[in-house]
Design an enzyme around this catalytic site. Structure first.
Site, PDB file in Angstrom:
ATOM      1  N   HIS A 271      64.078  52.477  70.598  1.00  0.00           N
ATOM      2  CA  HIS A 271      64.853  52.141  69.463  1.00  0.00           C
ATOM      3  C   HIS A 271      66.460  51.871  70.005  1.00  0.00           C
ATOM      4  O   HIS A 271      66.874  50.951  69.492  1.00  0.00           O
ATOM      5  CB  HIS A 271      65.178  52.939  68.471  1.00  0.00           C
ATOM      6  CG  HIS A 271      65.512  54.501  68.963  1.00  0.00           C
ATOM      7  ND1 HIS A 271      64.483  55.225  69.913  1.00  0.00           N
ATOM      8  CD2 HIS A 271      66.611  55.325  68.845  1.00  0.00           C
ATOM      9  CE1 HIS A 271      65.148  56.493  70.298  1.00  0.00           C
ATOM     10  NE2 HIS A 271      66.151  56.528  69.814  1.00  0.00           N
TER      11      HIS A 271
ATOM     12  N   CYS B 290      66.111  50.757  77.264  1.00  0.00           N
ATOM     13  CA  CYS B 290      66.437  51.950  76.667  1.00  0.00           C
ATOM     14  C   CYS B 290      67.836  51.925  76.611  1.00  0.00           C
ATOM     15  O   CYS B 290      68.457  50.936  76.544  1.00  0.00           O
ATOM     16  CB  CYS B 290      65.948  53.113  77.008  1.00  0.00           C
ATOM     17  SG  CYS B 290      66.434  53.736  78.684  1.00  0.00           S
ATOM     18  N   GLY B 291      68.474  52.996  76.176  1.00  0.00           N
ATOM     19  CA  GLY B 291      69.768  53.258  75.844  1.00  0.00           C
ATOM     20  C   GLY B 291      70.437  53.005  77.318  1.00  0.00           C
ATOM     21  O   GLY B 291      71.350  51.960  77.042  1.00  0.00           O
TER      22      GLY B 291
ATOM     23  N   HIS C 105      63.513  44.793  99.311  1.00  0.00           N
ATOM     24  CA  HIS C 105      63.212  45.795 100.281  1.00  0.00           C
ATOM     25  C   HIS C 105      62.290  46.660  99.624  1.00  0.00           C
ATOM     26  O   HIS C 105      61.666  47.478 100.546  1.00  0.00           O
ATOM     27  CB  HIS C 105      64.639  46.558 100.579  1.00  0.00           C
ATOM     28  CG  HIS C 105      65.461  45.936 101.298  1.00  0.00           C
ATOM     29  ND1 HIS C 105      66.428  46.480 102.174  1.00  0.00           N
ATOM     30  CD2 HIS C 105      65.563  44.635 101.961  1.00  0.00           C
ATOM     31  CE1 HIS C 105      66.994  45.732 103.064  1.00  0.00           C
ATOM     32  NE2 HIS C 105      66.472  44.521 102.727  1.00  0.00           N
TER      33      HIS C 105
HETATM   34  O1  LIG Z   1      67.550  57.769  78.861  1.00  0.00           O
HETATM   35  C1  LIG Z   1      67.341  57.713  77.623  1.00  0.00           C
HETATM   36  C2  LIG Z   1      67.474  56.583  76.878  1.00  0.00           C
HETATM   37  O2  LIG Z   1      68.837  55.956  76.952  1.00  0.00           O
HETATM   38  C3  LIG Z   1      67.390  56.756  75.261  1.00  0.00           C
HETATM   39  O3  LIG Z   1      67.305  55.424  75.027  1.00  0.00           O
HETATM   40  C4  LIG Z   1      68.270  57.598  74.562  1.00  0.00           C
HETATM   41  O4  LIG Z   1      68.306  58.624  75.233  1.00  0.00           O
HETATM   42  C5  LIG Z   1      68.061  57.468  73.261  1.00  0.00           C
HETATM   43  O5  LIG Z   1      68.890  58.368  72.419  1.00  0.00           O
HETATM   44  P1  LIG Z   1      69.158  58.255  70.854  1.00  0.00           P
HETATM   45  O6  LIG Z   1      67.716  58.892  70.339  1.00  0.00           O
HETATM   46  O7  LIG Z   1      70.191  59.253  70.561  1.00  0.00           O
HETATM   47  O8  LIG Z   1      69.303  57.054  70.377  1.00  0.00           O
END
Ligand SMILES: O=C[C@H](O)[C@H](O)[C@H](O)COP(=O)(O)O
Length: 156
Positions: A9, A65-66, A98
């Protein structure tokens, strides 16, 4: 190339841009991430996405991801996956040249679309420099997987 694309998400805001860049560069895209912002767990998406590389359905994986960190950690725990962090152009191609990276993790909270475009071009345009040193080191990555798997099996 055939690219497996995965996002959680938090990665969703960058995901469509990444998908469009991959298509513009002429790659096929298999999309394993959700298109809604309902929270999902990055290890689940990362496994499904990277498994397409392991099975031979995809040539490489791109994970969003985030921060990129969670997907990077998850991907590098999957046997056969070598994932680099894609927040700058140099690291993106160097990880392939590498380390024979077959996956790249990006953080939608960290980079914007312009940097993401250049990072993807760099990662996907790179090939493994298979000289004696790099081949030996990548083989040692495989050895680490096998050693870890054996240790885990002994403790189950
Ligand atoms: O390393 C984890 C990722 O960045 C996740 O996308 C992140 O932790 C998601 O965080 P939240 O559920 O608070 O949006």
């Amino acid at each position: 190339m055939r690219i497996a694309l995965g996002n959680d998400h938090a990665g969703l805001p960058l995901k469509e841009h990444v998908r469009q860049v991959l298509l513009r560069l002429g790659h096929e895209v298999a999309d394993f991430g959700p298109d809604t912002d309902t929270p999902v767990d990055f290890p689940d998406i990362t496994f499904a996405t990277c498994d397409a590389v392991r099975s031979g359905e995809a040539d490489r994986a791109v994970l969003v991801c985030g921060t990129g960190a969670g997907a990077l950690m998850a991907a590098n725990k999957i046997a056969g996956i070598r994932c680099g962090l894609g927040h700058d152009v140099y690291s993106a191609h160097q990880a392939v040249e590498h380390d024979d990276a077959n996956a790249l993790a990006m953080g939608a909270w960290l980079i914007g679309p312009a940097m993401a475009t250049e990072v993807l071009e760099s990662f996907l345009g790179a090939t493994f420099d298979d000289d004696a040193d790099t081949v030996r080191r990548v083989a040692k990555l495989r050895d680490l997987e096998l050693r870890s798997a054996r240790e885990l099996a002994e403790h189950i």
